[in-house]
Write a protein that holds these residues in place. Structure first.
Motif, PDB file in Angstrom:
ATOM      1  N   GLU B  96     -27.975 -24.765   4.921  1.00 29.29           N
ATOM      2  CA  GLU B  96     -27.239 -25.905   4.380  1.00 29.29           C
ATOM      3  C   GLU B  96     -25.905 -25.435   3.828  1.00 29.29           C
ATOM      4  OE1 GLU B  96     -28.825 -27.821   0.782  1.00 29.29           O
ATOM      5  OE2 GLU B  96     -28.671 -29.639   1.952  1.00 29.29           O
ATOM      6  N   GLY B  97     -24.821 -25.803   4.510  1.00 31.48           N
ATOM      7  CA  GLY B  97     -23.535 -25.324   4.043  1.00 31.48           C
ATOM      8  C   GLY B  97     -22.437 -26.348   4.159  1.00 31.48           C
ATOM      9  N   GLU B  98     -22.794 -27.526   4.650  1.00 26.45           N
ATOM     10  CA  GLU B  98     -21.795 -28.594   4.791  1.00 26.45           C
ATOM     11  C   GLU B  98     -21.303 -28.999   3.398  1.00 26.45           C
ATOM     12  OE1 GLU B  98     -21.000 -29.954   7.789  1.00 26.45           O
ATOM     13  OE2 GLU B  98     -19.695 -31.530   7.026  1.00 26.45           O
ATOM     14  N   PRO B  99     -20.000 -28.877   3.155  1.00 23.72           N
ATOM     15  CA  PRO B  99     -19.523 -29.252   1.826  1.00 23.72           C
ATOM     16  C   PRO B  99     -19.944 -30.683   1.475  1.00 23.72           C
ATOM     17  CG  PRO B  99     -17.810 -28.109   2.999  1.00 23.72           C
ATOM     18  CD  PRO B  99     -18.920 -28.322   3.977  1.00 23.72           C
ATOM     19  N   GLY B 100     -20.514 -30.858   0.304  1.00 25.31           N
ATOM     20  CA  GLY B 100     -20.973 -32.172  -0.138  1.00 25.31           C
ATOM     21  C   GLY B 100     -22.449 -32.401   0.099  1.00 25.31           C
ATOM     22  N   THR B 101     -23.125 -31.453   0.759  1.00 20.99           N
ATOM     23  CA  THR B 101     -24.543 -31.617   1.074  1.00 20.99           C
ATOM     24  C   THR B 101     -25.374 -30.633   0.273  1.00 20.99           C
ATOM     25  OG1 THR B 101     -23.815 -32.107   3.295  1.00 20.99           O
ATOM     26  CG2 THR B 101     -26.153 -31.802   2.990  1.00 20.99           C
ATOM     27  N   PHE B 102     -26.388 -31.147  -0.423  1.00 21.44           N
ATOM     28  CA  PHE B 102     -27.201 -30.227  -1.225  1.00 21.44           C
ATOM     29  C   PHE B 102     -28.623 -30.733  -1.345  1.00 21.44           C
ATOM     30  CE2 PHE B 102     -26.421 -33.031  -4.931  1.00 21.44           C
ATOM     31  CZ  PHE B 102     -25.267 -33.662  -4.515  1.00 21.44           C
ATOM     32  N   VAL B 255     -24.879 -37.392  -3.705  1.00 13.78           N
ATOM     33  CA  VAL B 255     -23.615 -37.984  -4.137  1.00 13.78           C
ATOM     34  C   VAL B 255     -22.924 -36.992  -5.061  1.00 13.78           C
ATOM     35  CG1 VAL B 255     -22.520 -40.052  -5.046  1.00 13.78           C
ATOM     36  CG2 VAL B 255     -24.835 -40.192  -4.134  1.00 13.78           C
TER      37      VAL B 255
END
Lengths: 175, 446
Positions: B96-102, B255
C-alpha cells in the motif's frame, strides 16, 4: 570477507519458503542494511557469492529500491513524509524544524554521523498526518514539539549506547 | 449514523475499535472467525468461486476487476512441458503506497485474521497450496504483527497440512518489499517477489498463466481478501445487496487532508463525496476547493463536482476513478499547482524507468510544474503539459503513466486560472507565498 554468520543463518532459515534462490536477495539486502546501516559493494559481493548471483544482479536490485542505502548513513534515519496528505497538514514545518535542529539539508547526515534527514514518500498513514519514521518506528500526528522531543530522546539514547528506532525487531527474523 | 442504506453493515471493521481485536481468540469468539473457512472447505472450489462471483466483489486495489472472475481465470490443472503438475500461487498485494490510501494498514494491525482466512479460502478456490503476502518494506511493525497472526493460525490448525481435516494444505509466507511504489502494480510485485527489480511485465502472458516464479498466480488486494469470509459466512446475497448493481459490498474509504476527523471509514457505496466529507467531520481551515477521490492517481474533482457518488461506475462517469479509496480533501488555502507538483515529484521519483514515455514524461511534467511555481512558466506550457500527457497515457507497459497524467491533466483543466495567475505574476513569490517544501528529492530508480 564473507557474509556475517548470523545473516547466513537467518537466510538459511527462510530458504525453504521460496522456490528460487534469488528470492532471498531482497531479504539478504534487508539484513545487511539492518546490520551495517548501508549496503556497500563488498556486502553486495558477499551476498552474490552466498546466493550464487553475479554482482550485477545484486547491484541492479540494490540500486532499484529506496530502502537500500548505497552510501553510509547516520545511525538514525529520520524520514519525514512530505507527500500530499502530510504536506496539507504541515510536513513542511516539520522539515524546516528538523533542518534547524540538526543543521543539515535534506539527504544529508549530521557531522557527528548520528542523524540522516530524509524526505520520504507516502508512508500510508495519511489519516494521522503528518507522519515520520525513525529507522523502523512510525510516529504519527507529529508536530514541531514532538519532533524536537523525538530528536532529543534519540540523541540521549544514542549517547547511552542504545539501539534507536527498532523497538519491534526480533533477533533472527528478517521481517 | 444512518447511511440511507437499509442493507448496510460493516463487513471488515465491526470491531476494530475494541481492545484485543487483532488476536485470534477475539476473532474466533466475537466475529465467527474461521467459520467461513469451515464452510468453504466443505464446498467444491468452483462453488466458492461462484459465490464470490455472485457477490459482485470487485478488486479493492484500484482497478476494480471482479474478483470471482479473476479467480476463475486460474487454470484448473496446469502442467509443465514434461506433464508434471505445476504449483499455483496466491499472492496478497499489501504494497500500500498510493498517497492518500491507508486502509490496508488498518486491516493488518486490527483484523489480520480476516485477511488470512480470506486467503486460505482463496487458496482453496483456485487450488493453490501456497500464498505469499507481499508487504511494503516500511511496515516493519505491521509485518511482525502479521507474522504473529500467521503463527497463531498455524497453531490452531487453520494453516498448514490437512486444514480442519479437509485434506487441504495451505502455507502462508510474508515477503517484504523495499520501498518502491511501482511494486503495487501486480506484475512488478511478482518480479519483486522473485528478488528482482520491480519492473512491470508485458501482458500477456497474464499472471494467471505465468505469474510468480513462472507459475500460474493470482494477485488480490488486502481488502479484497478481508471481504471474502463475510461473503462465504453470511451469503453472497447479503453482500451484493449492500452495494450497487455492478459492485457489491462496502468500501474502506480513507479520508485525509483538510478534514476534522481524518481516518478510515467503512461505508456503503451510495454516498456522495460531500456526504463522506461530512462523516469525516467536514472541511477544516476554509471552504472546500478540490478533492482527489481515489488515491493520488485519480483525476481531481472541483468542489462543485463533489455531489458524485463514490461507486466505481459513477466516478468513472465523472471522469475520475474510485481507485484505492483514498479521498484527499483540500480547502481553499491550497495552491493547486503546488499540490499537484507535490504529487508529480513523487511520480518522478517512483517511475521505474522502463518505458521512455513515463521515465522522461514524469520528469518533464515535474520540471514544468516547478518552472511555473518558480515564475519561469509561459502560457504555452499549459498546452504543452496536455501534449506530454497525451504522449504518456496508454503508451506504456503498465498504468503508471496514466496515473501521472491523472493529477497533472485534471489540475490544469479544472484550475487553469490558477496556473495562469502564477504565470502572470511570476510564480509563488508573486502571490506572496514561498514554496513550502524543499523540492530536492533523493535519487530516482533509474
Amino acid at each position: 570477507m564473507a557474509l556475517a554468520e548470523k545473516i547466513k543463518k537467518t537466510l538459511d532459515g527462510i530458504r525453504h519458503q521460496f522456490p528460487t534462490e534469488q528470492a532471498l536477495l531482497i531479504p539478504a539486502l534487508h539484513e545487511v542494511q539492518n546490520e551495517y546501516g548501508w549496503v556497500s559493494i563488498d556486502n553486495m559481493k558477499d551476498i552474490g557469492e552466498f546466493l550464487h548471483l553475479p554482482l550485477s544482479k545484486v547491484r541492479e536490485v540494490a540500486s532499484f529500491y529506496t530502502m537500500f542505502k548505497l552510501e553510509k548513513q547516520g545511525q538514525v534515519d529520520l524520514q519525514i513524509c512530505t507527500n500530499i496528505s502530510c504536506w496539507l497538514n504541515g510536513a513542511d514545518k516539520l522539515v524546516a524544524c528538523a533542518k534547524r535542529k540538526l543543521h543539515v539539508e535534506n539527504g544529508e547526515t549530521t557531522k557527528d554521523g548520528k542523524f540522516t534527514l530524509t524526505q520520504v514518500e507516502c508512508l500510508a498513514s495519511c489519516g494521522t498526518a503528518p507522519a515520520l519514521m525513525l529507522n523502523e518506528d512510525y510516529y504519527e500526528n507529529v508536530d514541531e514539539a514532538l519532533l524536537e522531543k523525538i530528536i532529543d530522546d534519540a540523541t540521549k539514547d544514542l549517547a547511552a549506547g542504545k539501539v534507536v528506532g527498532k523497538s519491534t525487531r526480533q533477533e533472527g527474523m528478517w521481517l | 449514523m444512518m447511511y440511507n442504506n437499509e442493507h448496510f453493515e460493516p463487513v471488515i471493521t465491526p470491531n476494530v475499535s475494541k481492545p484485543g481485536c487483532e488476536t485470534i481468540d477475539f476473532y474466533i469468539k466475537n466475529e465467527d472467525g474461521y467459520k467461513a473457512l469451515e464452510k468453504a472447505l466443505k464446498m467444491k472450489p468452483a462453488e466458492v468461486v461462484d459465490e464470490v462471483k455472485k457477490s459482485n466483489l470487485r478488486g479493492r486495489g484500484g482497478a476494480g476487476f471482479p474478483t470471482g472472475m479473476k479467480w476463475s481465470f486460474m487454470p484448473p490443472n496446469p502442467v509443465d512441458g514434461q506433464g508434471n503438475p505445476k504449483p499455483k500461487y496466491l499472492v496478497c498485494n499489501a504494497d500500500e503506497g498510493e498517497p492518500g490510501t491507508f486502509k490496508d494498514r488498518l486491516i493488518f494491525t486490527k483484523t489480520p485474521h480476516r485477511m488470512i482466512e480470506g486467503m486460505i479460502i482463496g487458496g482453496h478456490a483456485i487450488g493453490s497450496n501456497k500464498g505469499f503476502i507481499y508487504v511494503r518494506g516500511e511496515w516493519f511493525k505491521e509485518c511482525r504483527l502479521m507474522q504473529k497472526a500467521i503463527d497463531d493460525a498455524y497453531a490452531k490448525g487453520f494453516l498448514g497440512k490437512n486444514i480442519l481435516g479437509s485434506g487441504f494444505n495451505f502455507d502462508l509466507v510474508i515477503y517484504k518489499g523495499a520501498g518502491a511504489y511501482i511494486c503495487g502494480e501486480e506484475t512488478a510485485l511478482l518480479n519483486s517477489l522473485e528478488g528482482k527489480r520491480g519492473e512491470p511485465r508485458l501482458k500477456p502472458p497474464f499472471p494467471a498463466q505465468v505469474g510468480a516464479y513462472g507459475m500460474p498466480s493470482c494477485v488480490n488486494n488486502v481488502e479484497t481478501f478481508a471481504a471474502v469470509p463475510y461473503i462465504l459466512h453470511k451469503g453472497w446475497e447479503k453482500y451484493a445487496k449492500m452495494g450497487t448493481e455492478r459492485s457489491g459490498g462496502t468500501r474502506m474509504i480513507g479520508v485525509s487532508g483538510h478534514v476534522h476527523k481524518p481516518g478510515v471509514y467503512e461505508l456503503p457505496m451510495n454516498l456522495s463525496i460531500n456526504e463522506i466529507i461530512e462523516i469525516a467531520g467536514g472541511v477544516k481551515g476554509g471552504k472546500l476547493k478540490a478533492v482527489i477521490p481515489g488515491g493520488a492517481s485519480a483525476p481531481m474533482l472541483k468542489a462543485s463536482e463533489c455531489t458524485v457518488l463514490t461507486d466505481y461506475d459513477s466516478l468513472a462517469k465523472a471522469g475520475t476513478m474510485a481507485g484505492s479509496g483514498g479521498i484527499i480533501v483540500m480547502n481553499d488555502t491550497v495552491c493547486i499547482p503546488e499540490a499537484t507538483y507535490t504529487l508529480l515529484k513523487f511520480y518522478e521519483h517512483e517511475s521505474c524507468g522502463q518505458c521512455s514515455q513515463c521515465r522522461e514524461g514524469s520528469h518533464w511534467l515535474a520540471r514544468m510544474f516547478k518552472r511555473i511555481l518558480d515564475g519561469g512558466g509561459t502560457q504555452d506550457d499549459l498546452d504543452y503539459i496536455a501534449k506530454i500527457c497525451g504522449n504518456m497515457a496508454g503508451q506504456t507497459i503498465c498504468a503508471f503513466a496514466d496515473a501521472v497524467t491523472g493529477p497533472a491533466l485534471s489540475s490544469v483543466r479544472k484550475f487553469r486560472s490558477e496556473f495562469e495567475e502564477l504565470i502572470l505574476r511570476g510564480g509563488l513569490k508573486g502571490i506572496n507565498r514561498e514554496e513550502s517544501v524543499s523540492h530536492k528529492m533523493g535519487g530516482a530508480h533509474v
